[in-house]
Design a protein around this motif. Structure first.
Motif, PDB file in Angstrom:
ATOM      1  N   VAL A   1       0.835  -1.205   0.000  1.00  0.00           N
ATOM      2  CA  VAL A   1       0.000   0.000   0.000  1.00  0.00           C
ATOM      3  C   VAL A   1       0.874   1.261   0.000  1.00  0.00           C
TER       4      VAL A   1
ATOM      5  N   LEU B   1       0.808   4.007  -2.912  1.00  0.00           N
ATOM      6  CA  LEU B   1       0.504   5.401  -2.575  1.00  0.00           C
ATOM      7  C   LEU B   1       1.627   6.319  -3.050  1.00  0.00           C
TER       8      LEU B   1
ATOM      9  N   LEU C   1      -6.866   5.451  -6.942  1.00  0.00           N
ATOM     10  CA  LEU C   1      -6.737   5.600  -5.500  1.00  0.00           C
ATOM     11  C   LEU C   1      -7.493   6.817  -4.992  1.00  0.00           C
ATOM     12  N   SER C   2      -7.469   7.929  -5.752  1.00  0.00           N
ATOM     13  CA  SER C   2      -8.195   9.088  -5.213  1.00  0.00           C
ATOM     14  C   SER C   2      -9.696   8.821  -5.199  1.00  0.00           C
TER      15      SER C   2
ATOM     16  N   LEU D   1     -10.219   6.078  -2.271  1.00  0.00           N
ATOM     17  CA  LEU D   1     -10.025   6.633  -0.928  1.00  0.00           C
ATOM     18  C   LEU D   1     -11.116   7.654  -0.611  1.00  0.00           C
TER      19      LEU D   1
ATOM     20  N   ALA E   1     -13.942   7.115   2.264  1.00  0.00           N
ATOM     21  CA  ALA E   1     -13.934   8.041   3.401  1.00  0.00           C
ATOM     22  C   ALA E   1     -15.330   8.622   3.622  1.00  0.00           C
TER      23      ALA E   1
ATOM     24  N   THR F   1     -10.443  -0.341   5.194  1.00  0.00           N
ATOM     25  CA  THR F   1      -9.291  -0.838   4.434  1.00  0.00           C
ATOM     26  C   THR F   1      -9.739  -1.869   3.405  1.00  0.00           C
TER      27      THR F   1
ATOM     28  N   ILE G   1     -11.665  -0.276   0.516  1.00  0.00           N
ATOM     29  CA  ILE G   1     -10.860   0.414  -0.504  1.00  0.00           C
ATOM     30  C   ILE G   1     -10.504  -0.566  -1.622  1.00  0.00           C
TER      31      ILE G   1
ATOM     32  N   PHE H   1      -4.339  -3.913  -0.162  1.00  0.00           N
ATOM     33  CA  PHE H   1      -5.355  -3.424   0.783  1.00  0.00           C
ATOM     34  C   PHE H   1      -6.029  -4.586   1.519  1.00  0.00           C
TER      35      PHE H   1
END
Lengths: 326, 295
Positions: free
Chosen positions: B20, B24, B77-78, B81, B85, B199, B202, B258
């Protein structure tokens, strides 16, 4: 039991109403006029008005929802805009294709998943356990559409032993043909089914094997299992006769959820293998903004999912006498 | 030292964490990690295999795959995530209220959760994207609609368990307000399951986002999303299977990272296993990650 069943079936009515409302609300706020989508930008104002009247788009929203519900009560899901056929007919035509993949994939997932899970639990900590759990972790992480593409490359492109896209005769017809002495039809059907079923089945098996393993480990450490071992029963009988039955209880609900989700059309897998099922139908309907068809499909998906859940609950009661009906 | 030793004995946490962190890093620093732009063509090097000049080879326009996949990592990822969130925030809030308040509010909100769970995840997301229009934010909104229910159910179950405990009763007896009991006492004790679920979610969100892009419902080309690269690569499956292979590998390694991290965190933070997939789940209620999977 009967009153429980009746009550659960009655509860489906408010659920369906809720689904119908959400589907209706979602699709009637779509930006873009279905009449323009249907006729194109160059259509005359009269033609557009005619189409709007035909589709009922000129009525106020509450009236449209009321009319929609009235049709639903009569089991009329409306007409598909692009196919000009009854939505129920279109869905019924595709249902068998999706159902046969869902059924076989679930079967494969249970056989492979339970076997690996039990073996891994019994041989805990061994190389076999590590291998099984490696398979499970990779299988859970591998997108099923990528697995489908890899299978296609291996079996259709390189080895050229399986057809890459399309469906053979419906499985039921193929089985009948085989019974009449024509096994070739069945072979073709199974060859087409093989890759979609394996892709979806292995994905499900990976999830199940982890669940079966941990459930099995928990059961194997229970007192009654130790007692059975202490009485001198061979390990095989303890595992198969005592532990497995109890360990499989939590598995039932996950298998039910998997099957319910697969009945909702394995959208991506059907797309890759050109499988003419409900998933592909849904993608096409959403892309074309075929509102009545999308509404019908989503309603049918949600109801099937609810019915599978109900079946799982009933199965629970049958399998585990400790479960009390509420 | 003990923390380090615990980390060493938790192999999933270690391996997943490393993967991860690496992904990232690539997603954040991708503009500086390659001399090429994602659209830059090199017509003399079309459909090339990996080399010193092109680490992961090139596509049919000679565009560098490493560059494109690194950009794709940033997109994937954006979205994943961001959507997880927001879904976690909404789901946690509703779960807290339902689990603590109970009664008619719980009944109504949980029926709404059931309603959302009744729709096939990918079809719900596709329909929403069709309504809202394509684009990263709308894809993320669609994924929020798919994922919030799982958080609501897990948090509700956790709160209902915590509510009966002595420390909650004594706080109430001491005259603490409901809001204070929820925020100061109950929420910190339910954070473990929330972090673990987030987690794992994701990973699922990355698969769902790739699936949407694969079908053409995600962020639109020329954005080099992983799903689109995979779909595009299928055109060259006969002659150049490499394209599909690397795009799929990128998705799988990230999701694996993940998932491993989630499993490791569960051993660490959630020993009671509130978030275990489908486990201990009654058919009608129970956390499940399999229904949100893209198939």
């Amino acid at each position: 039991m009967l009153s429980y069943l009746v009550r659960r079936l009655l509860l489906l009515i408010p659920f369906s109403l809720g689904v119908a409302f959400v589907v209706f609300a979602l699709l009637h706020v779509i930006p873009g006029d279905p009449a323009i989508v249907l006729l194109g930008e160059e259509a005359t104002a009269e033609a557009l008005a005619q189409v709007r009247t035909n589709l009922g788009l000129d009525q106020p929203l509450p009236v449209r929802f009321g009319l929609y519900l009235l049709d639903l009560v009569r089991l009329d899901l409306g007409r598909s805009i692009f196919r000009n056929e009854a939505v129920s007919t279109v869905i019924a035509e595709r249902f068998a294709a999706t159902a046969e993949v869902a059924l076989l994939a679930t079967l494969l997932s249970v056989v492979v998943g339970v076997t690996l899970g039990v073996v891994a639990a019994v041989r805990r900590g061994s190389i076999v356990d590590v291998g099984c759990m490696l398979f499970a972790q990779l299988g859970v992480s591998m997108p099923v559409f990528w697995l489908g593409i890899l299978l296609m490359y291996l079996f259709a492109v390189r080895l050229a032993v399986l057809p890459s896209i399309g469906r053979g005769e419906p499985l039921v017809d193929a089985l009948l043909a085989a019974a009449m002495g024509n096994p070739g039809v069945l072979r073709t059907s199974l060859a087409h089914l093989a890759m979609p079923v394996v892709a979806l089945g292995l994905n499900g098996a990976a999830i199940l094997s982890r669940l079966v393993r941990s459930s099995m480990l928990e059961t194997l450490s229970a007192d009654y299992v130790r007692t059975a071992r202490a009485k001198g029963l061979p390990i095989r009988r303890v595992v198969m006769g005592h532990a497995l039955r109890n360990a499989l209880l939590p598995v039932i609900s996950v298998v039910g959820l998997q099957f319910g989700a697969l009945l909702g059309g394995a959208v991506l897998t059907e797309g890759i293998f050109g499988w003419p099922g409900l998933g592909q139908l849904a993608v096409g309907a959403i892309s074309q903004r075929d509102i009545p068809l999308v509404q019908g499909l989503v309603l049918v998906f949600a109801l099937m999912f609810a019915l599978v859940n109900l079946a799982v609950d009933v199965l629970y009661v049958v399998v585990d006498p400790r479960v009390r009906l509420r | 030292m003990t923390a380090l030793r615990r980390l060493g004995s938790n192999l999933p946490l270690l391996v997943g964490g490393l993967i991860v962190v690496a992904i990232l890093f690539i997603a954040i620093f991708h503009p500086w990690l390659s001399p090429y732009g994602p659209e830059q063509m090199d017509m003399r090097n079309r459909l090339a295999l990996p080399s010193a000049a092109h680490w992961l080879g090139t596509d049919n326009f000679g565009r560098d795959l490493w560059t494109r996949l690194a950009h794709g990592a940033a997109i994937s990822l954006s979205i994943a995530l961001g959507s997880v969130a927001v879904a976690a925030a909404i789901g946690t809030l509703i779960g807290l209220v339902c689990g603590y308040h109970g009664g008619w509010l719980d009944l109504i909100l949980m029926r709404i959760v059931d309603l959302f769970l009744g729709f096939p995840a990918l079809i719900l997301a596709m329909a929403l994207v069709a309504v809202l229009g394509p684009g990263a934010v709308n894809v993320a909104i669609a994924l929020v609609a798919v994922f919030w229910t799982e958080f609501a159910r897990v948090v509700r179950a956790a709160v209902m368990a915590e509510r009966q405990r002595d420390y909650v009763r004594s706080a109430l007896a001491l005259g603490a307000s409901d809001a204070r009991v929820i925020l100061v006492h109950i929420l910190p004790n339910t954070l473990g399951p929330i972090v673990v679920l987030a987690t794992l979610a994701i990973g699922t969100a990355i698969v769902a986002e790739s699936g949407l892009s694969f079908l053409g419902f995600g962020v639109q080309p020329p954005a080099p999303t992983w799903g689109w690269t995979l779909a595009y690569g299928m055109r060259f499956l006969r002659s150049d299977p490499w394209l599909c292979t690397v795009a799929g590998l990128a998705i799988m390694i990230t999701v694996l990272g993940f998932n491993l991290l989630g499993d490791g965190l569960r051993d660490l933070l959630d020993p009671r296993g509130m978030t275990r997939r489908g486990e201990g789940a009654t058919p009608a209620a129970g956390p499940d990650s399999s229904s949100g999977r893209a198939s």
